[in-house]
Scaffold this active site. Structure first.
Site, short mmCIF file in Angstrom:
data_model
loop_
_atom_site.label_atom_id
_atom_site.label_comp_id
_atom_site.label_asym_id
_atom_site.label_seq_id
_atom_site.Cartn_x
_atom_site.Cartn_y
_atom_site.Cartn_z
N ARG A 198 6.82 -1.02 12.51
CA ARG A 198 5.56 -0.89 11.77
C ARG A 198 5.20 0.56 11.48
NH1 ARG A 198 1.87 -5.36 11.69
NH2 ARG A 198 3.25 -7.13 11.36
N ARG A 204 -1.12 0.05 8.23
CA ARG A 204 -2.55 0.37 8.08
C ARG A 204 -3.04 1.63 8.77
NH1 ARG A 204 -4.09 -5.47 9.94
NH2 ARG A 204 -2.14 -4.98 10.98
N ARG A 253 -2.35 -0.52 -0.84
CA ARG A 253 -2.57 -1.96 -0.64
C ARG A 253 -3.80 -2.43 -1.41
NH1 ARG A 253 -4.45 -4.96 4.79
NH2 ARG A 253 -6.19 -3.60 4.31
N ASP A 303 8.13 -8.84 5.08
CA ASP A 303 7.57 -9.55 6.23
C ASP A 303 8.51 -10.69 6.63
OD1 ASP A 303 4.78 -9.61 7.76
OD2 ASP A 303 5.53 -11.64 7.63
N TYR A 327 5.57 -19.93 13.57
CA TYR A 327 4.54 -19.78 12.53
C TYR A 327 4.57 -20.95 11.55
CZ TYR A 327 3.71 -14.96 14.01
OH TYR A 327 3.37 -13.85 14.73
O1 CP3 Z 1 7.04 -0.95 8.84
C1 CP3 Z 1 7.60 -2.02 9.18
O2 CP3 Z 1 7.80 -2.34 10.36
C2 CP3 Z 1 8.17 -2.93 8.10
C3 CP3 Z 1 7.40 -4.01 7.65
C4 CP3 Z 1 7.07 -5.20 8.55
C5 CP3 Z 1 5.84 -5.91 8.45
N1 CP3 Z 1 5.91 -7.01 9.24
C6 CP3 Z 1 4.72 -5.51 7.57
C7 CP3 Z 1 3.38 -6.08 7.81
C8 CP3 Z 1 7.85 -5.87 9.49
C9 CP3 Z 1 9.23 -5.52 10.04
C10 CP3 Z 1 7.10 -7.02 9.91
C11 CP3 Z 1 7.60 -8.02 10.89
C12 CP3 Z 1 6.71 -9.10 11.31
N2 CP3 Z 1 5.81 -9.80 10.56
C13 CP3 Z 1 6.74 -9.68 12.61
C14 CP3 Z 1 7.66 -9.27 13.74
C15 CP3 Z 1 7.18 -8.05 14.44
C16 CP3 Z 1 5.91 -8.23 15.24
O3 CP3 Z 1 4.91 -7.61 14.85
O4 CP3 Z 1 5.92 -8.98 16.22
C17 CP3 Z 1 5.77 -10.71 12.63
C18 CP3 Z 1 5.43 -11.58 13.81
C19 CP3 Z 1 5.20 -10.79 11.33
C20 CP3 Z 1 4.17 -11.75 10.84
C21 CP3 Z 1 2.91 -11.06 10.51
N3 CP3 Z 1 2.75 -10.24 9.41
C22 CP3 Z 1 1.69 -11.09 11.23
C23 CP3 Z 1 1.44 -11.87 12.50
C24 CP3 Z 1 0.79 -10.29 10.52
C25 CP3 Z 1 -0.68 -10.10 10.84
C26 CP3 Z 1 -0.88 -9.16 11.96
C27 CP3 Z 1 -1.08 -7.77 11.44
O5 CP3 Z 1 -0.51 -6.84 12.02
O6 CP3 Z 1 -1.82 -7.64 10.47
C28 CP3 Z 1 1.48 -9.72 9.42
C29 CP3 Z 1 0.93 -8.78 8.41
C30 CP3 Z 1 1.69 -7.51 8.17
N4 CP3 Z 1 3.06 -7.37 8.12
C31 CP3 Z 1 1.12 -6.24 7.90
C32 CP3 Z 1 2.15 -5.34 7.66
C33 CP3 Z 1 2.06 -3.89 7.28
C34 CP3 Z 1 -0.36 -5.97 7.79
C35 CP3 Z 1 -0.82 -6.48 6.47
C36 CP3 Z 1 -1.99 -5.73 5.92
O7 CP3 Z 1 -1.76 -4.68 5.28
O8 CP3 Z 1 -3.10 -6.21 6.12
#
Ligand code: CP3
Length: 340
Positions: A24, A28, A37, A74, A147
């Site tokens: 990540r 944000r 975004r 994602d 999920y």
């Molecule tokens: O920079 C990076 O790591 C690359 C992009 C990336 C995202 N999600 C962007 C993202 C990667 C590799 C992921 C993986 C991901 N997505 C996982 C596995 C890693 C972990 O965190 O356990 C999981 C479980 C998800 C599913 C997911 N996506 C959730 C549960 C959420 C909501 C929680 C949160 O952090 O907001 C997301 C949203 C998400 N994925 C965001 C980002 C940057 C936030 C979205 C936003 O901008 O509001």
């Protein structure tokens, strides 16, 4: 010059300074991410726009010069490509229309649906600095299925555990479709330019014993085997967050090349149990990055000391959290790269 992260994988001797990237690292905590975004009108629009996803992937590379860039996408794009409805409610995380069988999934249009992701990777192969490694990824099947069955994030994956116990063939059919689709998805990412791929098993901690072997180890092993069967030799990072299984057994059976460690994993224990052929990755607590200052320095020092003599990639034990001050990330990179 060979890229530092790829060089680490081919050289048996650990380099004096470990390569560093962060899960990540785009997101944000960066004001430039938040600005783009809001311009894009939502997270999924960012993921499916190759121009914007490329830009967001590059943002942390410009600021910090990390050794790797991870594709901005994602793990839930794959269920969406298989026909499941997906949306993000601001503040509530991901939502999907729940499914209870693999029959509800259709892989026919998955490649077309995911084509923008490949375009993002293709653009990145041209825009990344020569020394930066490009990492692609997918979710591991158990985590993605948790999920898909619940339709949202759950603290203990109860709906998926219920289905796995009460209708094992139905749950198996979801996992089997995910294994096949993940092989195609990761193979396409590699062909589009990903040099390493990571499998995120964020919910490994909800299973143990025979269930962990069946739902976490076997599907991941099948995905890696599937890539090798296509002649793709790119290294695979596995990140089984919270797993209580023996990690020596996990790497031997999945045949991953890099093992990602969460912050709770005991570094001494891992170094003893996991063969030296395996590169380790992790495991700074993301909260230390929020704290910064002397707390961060001491935590970094402990990791560098504990992994001394091992080949390892500096990373967090989970993703960067939104409240992280960007200047603490700069402090971290400086500290890791400072000659010891
Ligand atoms: O920079 C990076 O790591 C690359 C992009 C990336 C995202 N999600 C962007 C993202 C990667 C590799 C992921 C993986 C991901 N997505 C996982 C596995 C890693 C972990 O965190 O356990 C999981 C479980 C998800 C599913 C997911 N996506 C959730 C549960 C959420 C909501 C929680 C949160 O952090 O907001 C997301 C949203 C998400 N994925 C965001 C980002 C940057 C936030 C979205 C936003 O901008 O509001």
């Amino acid at each position: 010059m060979q890229k530092p992260l790829l060089k680490l994988l081919t050289n048996p001797v650990p380099p004096p300074i470990p390569p560093i990237w962060l899960m990540r690292q785009a997101g944000r905590y960066l004001p430039e991410y938040c600005a783009l975004r809001s311009k894009a009108g939502g997270f999924l629009n960012l993921c499916y726009s190759p121009e914007m996803a490329e830009e967001v992937t590059l943002q942390p590379i410009r600021r910090y010069g990390f050794d790797a860039a991870i594709l901005f996408a994602d793990i839930l794009l794959l269920p969406q490509a298989l026909g499941q409805k997906l949306w993000f409610d601001t503040g509530n995380g991901p939502r999907l229309t729940p499914i209870s069988s693999g029959d509800m999934l259709n892989p026919d249009d998955a490649a077309i649906h995911l084509a923008p992701v490949m375009q993002t990777l293709d653009r990145l192969t041209r825009s990344l600095p020569a020394e930066t490694t490009l990492i692609g990824f997918a979710g591991a099947p158990w985590t993605v299925a948790s999920y898909m069955v619940a339709g949202r994030s759950t603290p203990d994956q109860e709906p998926a555990r219920w289905l796995a116990i009460n209708d094992k063939p139905a749950f198996q059919s979801i996992i089997d479709k995910l294994v096949a689709a993940s092989i195609d998805y990761l193979a396409a990412q590699i062909k589009a330019g990903a040099e390493i791929v990571q499998l995120f098993e964020s919910w490994a901690g909800s299973l143990q014993g025979a269930d962990f072997e069946h739902w976490c180890i076997t599907p991941v092993m099948q995905i890696i085997e599937g890539l090798r069967a296509q002649g793709l030799k790119q290294p695979v990072i596995c990140f089984p967050r919270g797993a209580c299984h023996d990690m020596g057994d996990y790497v031997a059976r999945t045949k991953c090349q890099i093992l990602g460690l969460d912050s709770a994993m005991d570094r001494h224990d891992i170094c003893e149990k996991v063969s030296e052929e395996i590169v380790l990755q992790g495991n700074l607590d993301p909260q230390c990055l929020v704290a910064g200052g002397a707390i961060l320095d001491a935590a970094v020092e402990a990791i560098l000391r504990d992994f001394e003599g091992r080949r390892f990639v500096f990373n967090l034990g989970h993703g960067v959290v939104p409240q992280t001050p960007p200047k603490h990330v700069a402090q971290l990179v400086r500290r890791v790269r400072q000659t010891r």
